[in-house]
Design a protein around this motif. Structure first.
Motif, PDB file in Angstrom:
ATOM      1  N   LEU A 173     -84.235  26.881  81.926  1.00 25.70           N
ATOM      2  CA  LEU A 173     -84.167  26.398  83.300  1.00 25.70           C
ATOM      3  C   LEU A 173     -83.519  27.407  84.246  1.00 25.70           C
ATOM      4  N   ALA A 174     -82.886  28.437  83.701  1.00 28.44           N
ATOM      5  CA  ALA A 174     -82.269  29.474  84.544  1.00 28.44           C
ATOM      6  C   ALA A 174     -83.291  30.484  85.053  1.00 28.44           C
ATOM      7  N   ASP A 175     -84.494  30.462  84.477  1.00 29.27           N
ATOM      8  CA  ASP A 175     -85.541  31.402  84.879  1.00 29.27           C
ATOM      9  C   ASP A 175     -86.261  30.845  86.107  1.00 29.27           C
ATOM     10  N   SER A 176     -85.750  31.148  87.277  1.00 35.58           N
ATOM     11  CA  SER A 176     -86.278  30.587  88.522  1.00 35.58           C
ATOM     12  C   SER A 176     -87.737  30.959  88.749  1.00 35.58           C
ATOM     13  N   LEU A 177     -88.110  32.197  88.417  1.00 36.09           N
ATOM     14  CA  LEU A 177     -89.493  32.619  88.603  1.00 36.09           C
ATOM     15  C   LEU A 177     -90.438  31.796  87.741  1.00 36.09           C
ATOM     16  N   LYS A 178     -90.017  31.568  86.490  1.00 39.57           N
ATOM     17  CA  LYS A 178     -90.843  30.775  85.587  1.00 39.57           C
ATOM     18  C   LYS A 178     -90.968  29.343  86.094  1.00 39.57           C
ATOM     19  N   LEU A 179     -89.883  28.802  86.629  1.00 44.78           N
ATOM     20  CA  LEU A 179     -89.897  27.414  87.093  1.00 44.78           C
ATOM     21  C   LEU A 179     -90.837  27.207  88.268  1.00 44.78           C
ATOM     22  N   THR A 180     -91.070  28.253  89.037  1.00 43.70           N
ATOM     23  CA  THR A 180     -92.016  28.106  90.150  1.00 43.70           C
ATOM     24  C   THR A 180     -93.432  27.858  89.651  1.00 43.70           C
ATOM     25  N   GLN A 181     -93.670  28.130  88.373  1.00 44.85           N
ATOM     26  CA  GLN A 181     -94.995  27.939  87.782  1.00 44.85           C
ATOM     27  C   GLN A 181     -95.065  26.662  86.942  1.00 44.85           C
ATOM     28  N   VAL A 182     -94.067  25.794  87.062  1.00 41.44           N
ATOM     29  CA  VAL A 182     -94.009  24.575  86.242  1.00 41.44           C
ATOM     30  C   VAL A 182     -94.246  23.346  87.098  1.00 41.44           C
ATOM     31  N   SER A 183     -95.120  22.465  86.650  1.00 40.73           N
ATOM     32  CA  SER A 183     -95.438  21.257  87.420  1.00 40.73           C
ATOM     33  C   SER A 183     -94.425  20.152  87.179  1.00 40.73           C
ATOM     34  N   HIS A 184     -93.934  20.012  85.920  1.00 41.94           N
ATOM     35  CA  HIS A 184     -92.931  18.985  85.621  1.00 41.94           C
ATOM     36  C   HIS A 184     -92.306  19.237  84.251  1.00 41.94           C
ATOM     37  N   VAL A 185     -91.177  18.582  84.033  1.00 42.91           N
ATOM     38  CA  VAL A 185     -90.464  18.648  82.751  1.00 42.91           C
ATOM     39  C   VAL A 185     -90.495  17.263  82.119  1.00 42.91           C
ATOM     40  N   PHE A 186     -90.911  17.209  80.862  1.00 44.91           N
ATOM     41  CA  PHE A 186     -90.941  15.948  80.105  1.00 44.91           C
ATOM     42  C   PHE A 186     -89.835  16.020  79.063  1.00 44.91           C
ATOM     43  N   ILE A 187     -88.881  15.066  79.090  1.00 46.65           N
ATOM     44  CA  ILE A 187     -87.717  15.177  78.207  1.00 46.65           C
ATOM     45  C   ILE A 187     -87.333  13.805  77.641  1.00 46.65           C
ATOM     46  N   PRO A 188     -87.997  13.372  76.572  1.00 52.50           N
ATOM     47  CA  PRO A 188     -87.609  12.123  75.912  1.00 52.50           C
ATOM     48  C   PRO A 188     -86.350  12.294  75.067  1.00 52.50           C
ATOM     49  N   THR A 189     -85.230  11.876  75.585  1.00 54.14           N
ATOM     50  CA  THR A 189     -83.960  11.868  74.845  1.00 54.14           C
ATOM     51  C   THR A 189     -83.044  10.846  75.485  1.00 54.14           C
ATOM     52  N   SER A 190     -82.188  10.225  74.689  1.00 47.57           N
ATOM     53  CA  SER A 190     -81.213   9.265  75.207  1.00 47.57           C
ATOM     54  C   SER A 190     -79.793   9.805  75.094  1.00 47.57           C
ATOM     55  N   ASP A 191     -79.665  11.108  74.935  1.00 53.04           N
ATOM     56  CA  ASP A 191     -78.353  11.734  74.830  1.00 53.04           C
ATOM     57  C   ASP A 191     -77.829  12.027  76.232  1.00 53.04           C
ATOM     58  N   GLN A 192     -76.729  11.377  76.618  1.00 58.35           N
ATOM     59  CA  GLN A 192     -76.191  11.510  77.958  1.00 58.35           C
ATOM     60  C   GLN A 192     -75.743  12.942  78.253  1.00 58.35           C
ATOM     61  N   VAL A 193     -75.200  13.633  77.256  1.00 55.65           N
ATOM     62  CA  VAL A 193     -74.734  15.000  77.459  1.00 55.65           C
ATOM     63  C   VAL A 193     -75.905  15.931  77.764  1.00 55.65           C
ATOM     64  N   VAL A 194     -76.989  15.774  77.015  1.00 50.21           N
ATOM     65  CA  VAL A 194     -78.187  16.572  77.273  1.00 50.21           C
ATOM     66  C   VAL A 194     -78.726  16.271  78.666  1.00 50.21           C
ATOM     67  N   ALA A 195     -78.755  14.974  79.025  1.00 47.52           N
ATOM     68  CA  ALA A 195     -79.252  14.576  80.344  1.00 47.52           C
ATOM     69  C   ALA A 195     -78.425  15.206  81.458  1.00 47.52           C
ATOM     70  N   ALA A 196     -77.104  15.146  81.315  1.00 49.82           N
ATOM     71  CA  ALA A 196     -76.218  15.689  82.345  1.00 49.82           C
ATOM     72  C   ALA A 196     -76.409  17.197  82.485  1.00 49.82           C
ATOM     73  N   ASN A 197     -76.593  17.895  81.374  1.00 52.81           N
ATOM     74  CA  ASN A 197     -76.792  19.344  81.434  1.00 52.81           C
ATOM     75  C   ASN A 197     -78.131  19.709  82.068  1.00 52.81           C
ATOM     76  N   LEU A 198     -79.167  18.917  81.790  1.00 54.18           N
ATOM     77  CA  LEU A 198     -80.455  19.200  82.416  1.00 54.18           C
ATOM     78  C   LEU A 198     -80.372  19.024  83.925  1.00 54.18           C
ATOM     79  N   ILE A 199     -79.798  17.899  84.372  1.00 49.45           N
ATOM     80  CA  ILE A 199     -79.687  17.654  85.811  1.00 49.45           C
ATOM     81  C   ILE A 199     -78.830  18.714  86.473  1.00 49.45           C
TER      82      ILE A 199
END
Length: 588
Positions: free
Chosen positions: A423-449
């Protein structure tokens, strides 16, 4: 698991006559390990075979020890250990005389782990004269059971595979198809000369319908002195069912309701099914426990009765249970619905007035993809088996929809760095339509956001509705980062019907309803109305109707399936949680 016959006699007896005296210890342990497998003591067998896998000059059993260790692992349910041992075998001994048998075993393990693409690959590698028929049967067995979207995707990539084409054709022939799948079926029939014969169930329109409820009520616990009832959920669902029946009966058609206590034992279910009055049942709601389903399924098929499981989201229950419907959406529903939503909502449109970059001469122009037209997807998934299964299903569904999966990563608290790096690769992210992340781990969720906040990229995120309960995250963050929630149990608390139902329930019961109450009410409303409209075989009518609005929940869609294919996906707009994919009623 498929009951595959693995022969323990493929090892030549001559091997043992050639053993040197110094090899007697290896031989003794080897024979002991085989005996342990024969006696179904698989963990002990693995312990015995493990030291025999060492690469010593005086050890003639090392390759076979690898194989039998993995076989014991498969039979004992230790799939990861078995898989790793076979990988080691294939890497260290690529010229082993029995490598085809190893490929066959490896394929079986992969299929059991629901790694279907790899399973097909290794099944094909084991197509040699000795075990060709077994390998074909193995692939056919799992092709009949893998998710339909996955089978379609694999068959598309392997058009010369007649086994996959035949199984796909047979499976499609049992469904009510949309135009696209009808065309696919017709193509398969013509291309592969398939002999497809479709059988149809029949039903009857009646003035009175008898509905049996098979729930673990545990009536022996229903005492005033019992502070905690282990099966309160069954009582709540039953209350909802009764309220739906009362509402339906007021409109004319008579529905009789009969409740039976299954408890937890198979013999109790068998006794209920043997009751004389059960032959007059038109619909069965239940059972709840999976081990009861084969008994009820056999009875239902024999007597041409539909039965509905109210709680399970496991599509595997449908295997071999032709008369079963699942009320809940399953993982296949979630993957398919999010893929449809992504196609409609997440493809970045080219802003008005801007054109994509073009190259080449005027007779051969190539359009170069821009950030505004990208269809790239990142998939992260959690450690739970449900997470990895949903991720795999979504990968197949979104690929069929024309997207490209550019990252497919397991994320956990110990591998969060990988997520942050991507997610730190800003150039790559400009080419991404969406992120799909099935997980119920709150720590992972907080880090993604947090990572998305830092990158400032406006990329939609799709995940579970459980994220709404995480105290580390705010609704404002969810709206800012365009987080979408897979929310099967979503209820609009401002809806008039919800309010009237709740008020009536409180008036009758002096307490508030819960999700089990809503489940019972919507299930009986759906199936009761279907009985009235289409008769005792109402599945065909449900399939043809398309989307059906729910009374409390958002709705249902049984087109081409025996599970609910509609799953609400919600997001925040103007600080309100809204459904982004409202079902559309098909006019008939």
């Amino acid at each position: 698991m498929r009951k595959t016959k693995y022969s323990l006699v493929f090892i030549f007896l001559a091997l043992f006559t050639l053993l040197a005296k110094g090899q007697n210890e290896y031989q003794t342990k080897y024979l002991l390990g085989k005996d342990l497998i024969k006696n179904q003591k698989y963990s002990l067998a693995m312990e015995v075979f493990l030291p025999l896998t060492k690469d010593a000059e005086d050890n003639p059993f090392k390759e076979y020890a690898h194989y039998f260790y993995a076989l014991a692992g498969l039979k004992g349910g230790q799939l990861n250990e078995a898989r790793q041992m076979l990988l080691q075998l294939m890497e260290k001994y690529p010229h082993w005389v029995k490598l085809s048998e190893a490929h066959y075993l490896f394929s079986n393990i992969l299929f059991e782990q629901e790694k279907y693409r790899e399973g097909v690959k290794y099944a094909d590698l084991s197509f040699v004269k000795d075990i060709k028929k077994d390998a074909e049967q193995l692939k056919e067995y799992y092709a009949q059971r893998m998710p339909l979207d996955t089978l379609i995707a694999i068959q598309k990539d392997l058009p010369k595979d007649e086994i996959l084409a035949n199984v796909l054709g047979q499976r499609l022939s049992k469904l009510k198809l949309n135009e696209k799948d009808e065309m696919l079926l017709n193509f398969l029939i013509q291309e592969y000369k398939l002999n497809i014969k479709k059988t149809e169930r029949t039903g009857k329109i009646k003035d009175v319908y008898n509905v049996a409820i098979l729930f673990p009520f545990h009536f022996n616990e229903l005492k005033v002195s019992t502070a905690k009832r282990s099966n309160q959920y069954a009582l709540e669902m039953y209350e909802g069912i009764k309220m739906a029946v009362d509402s339906l009966n007021k409109k004319g058609t008579k529905i009789n309701l009969y409740a039976y206590d299954t408890e937890k034992e198979n013999d109790k279910v068998a006794k209920i099914l043997a009751l004389p009055e059960f032959k007059n049942i038109d619909l069965i709601i239940g059972p709840v426990f999976p081990n009861h389903i084969p008994l009820v399924s056999e009875f239902a098929v024999k007597n041409n009765i539909t039965f509905v499981n109210p709680l399970s989201a496991n599509s595997k229950l449908l295997e071999g249970s032709e008369n079963l419907l699942l009320f809940q959406p399953v993982l296949e529903s979630m993957a398919g619905e999010v893929a449809r939503l992504s196609k409609d909502r997440f493809i970045r449109k080219i802003p008005l007035g801007e054109e994509p970059k073009k190259s080449g001469n005027k007779n051969n122009i190539t359009v170069t993809a821009t950030p505004d037209s990208t269809k790239n997807v990142i998939i992260f998934y959690g450690e739970d088996i449900k997470d990895s299964l949903l991720a795999a299903l979504y990968r197949d569904s979104i690929t069929l929809a024309g997207f490209n999966v550019v990252d497919y990563e397991l994320v956990s608290r110990t591998t969060i760095a990988n997520l942050k790096n991507i997610l730190a690769d800003s150039l790559k992210l400009t080419q991404v339509s969406h992120v799909f992340i099935p997980t119920s781990d709150q720590v992972v969720a907080a880090n993604l956001i947090s990572s998305m906040e830092i990158s400032q990229q406006s990329i939609p995120v799709v995940t579970y509705s459980s994220w709404l309960e995480f105290p580390l995250l705010t609704y404002e963050q969810f709206e800012r980062r365009k987080v979408h929630f897979i929310y099967p149990e979503y209820v609009d608390y401002n809806a008039a019907l919800y309010k009237s139902f709740t008020n009536l329930y409180i008036e009758n019961n002096r307490t508030f309803p819960d999700n089990f109450t809503y489940t019972g009410y919507d299930l009986m409303s759906l199936c009761g109305k279907a009985l009235i409209d289409y008769g005792t075989y109402f599945e065909k009518g449900l399939s043809s109707k398309g989307f059906i609005k729910g009374k409390i929940f958002q709705g249902f869609d049984y087109s081409n399936t025996r599970y609910n294919a509609y799953v609400p996906v919600t997001t925040f707009e103007n600080k309100k949680l809204v459904v982004t994919n409202p079902g559309k009623t098909t006019l008939k």
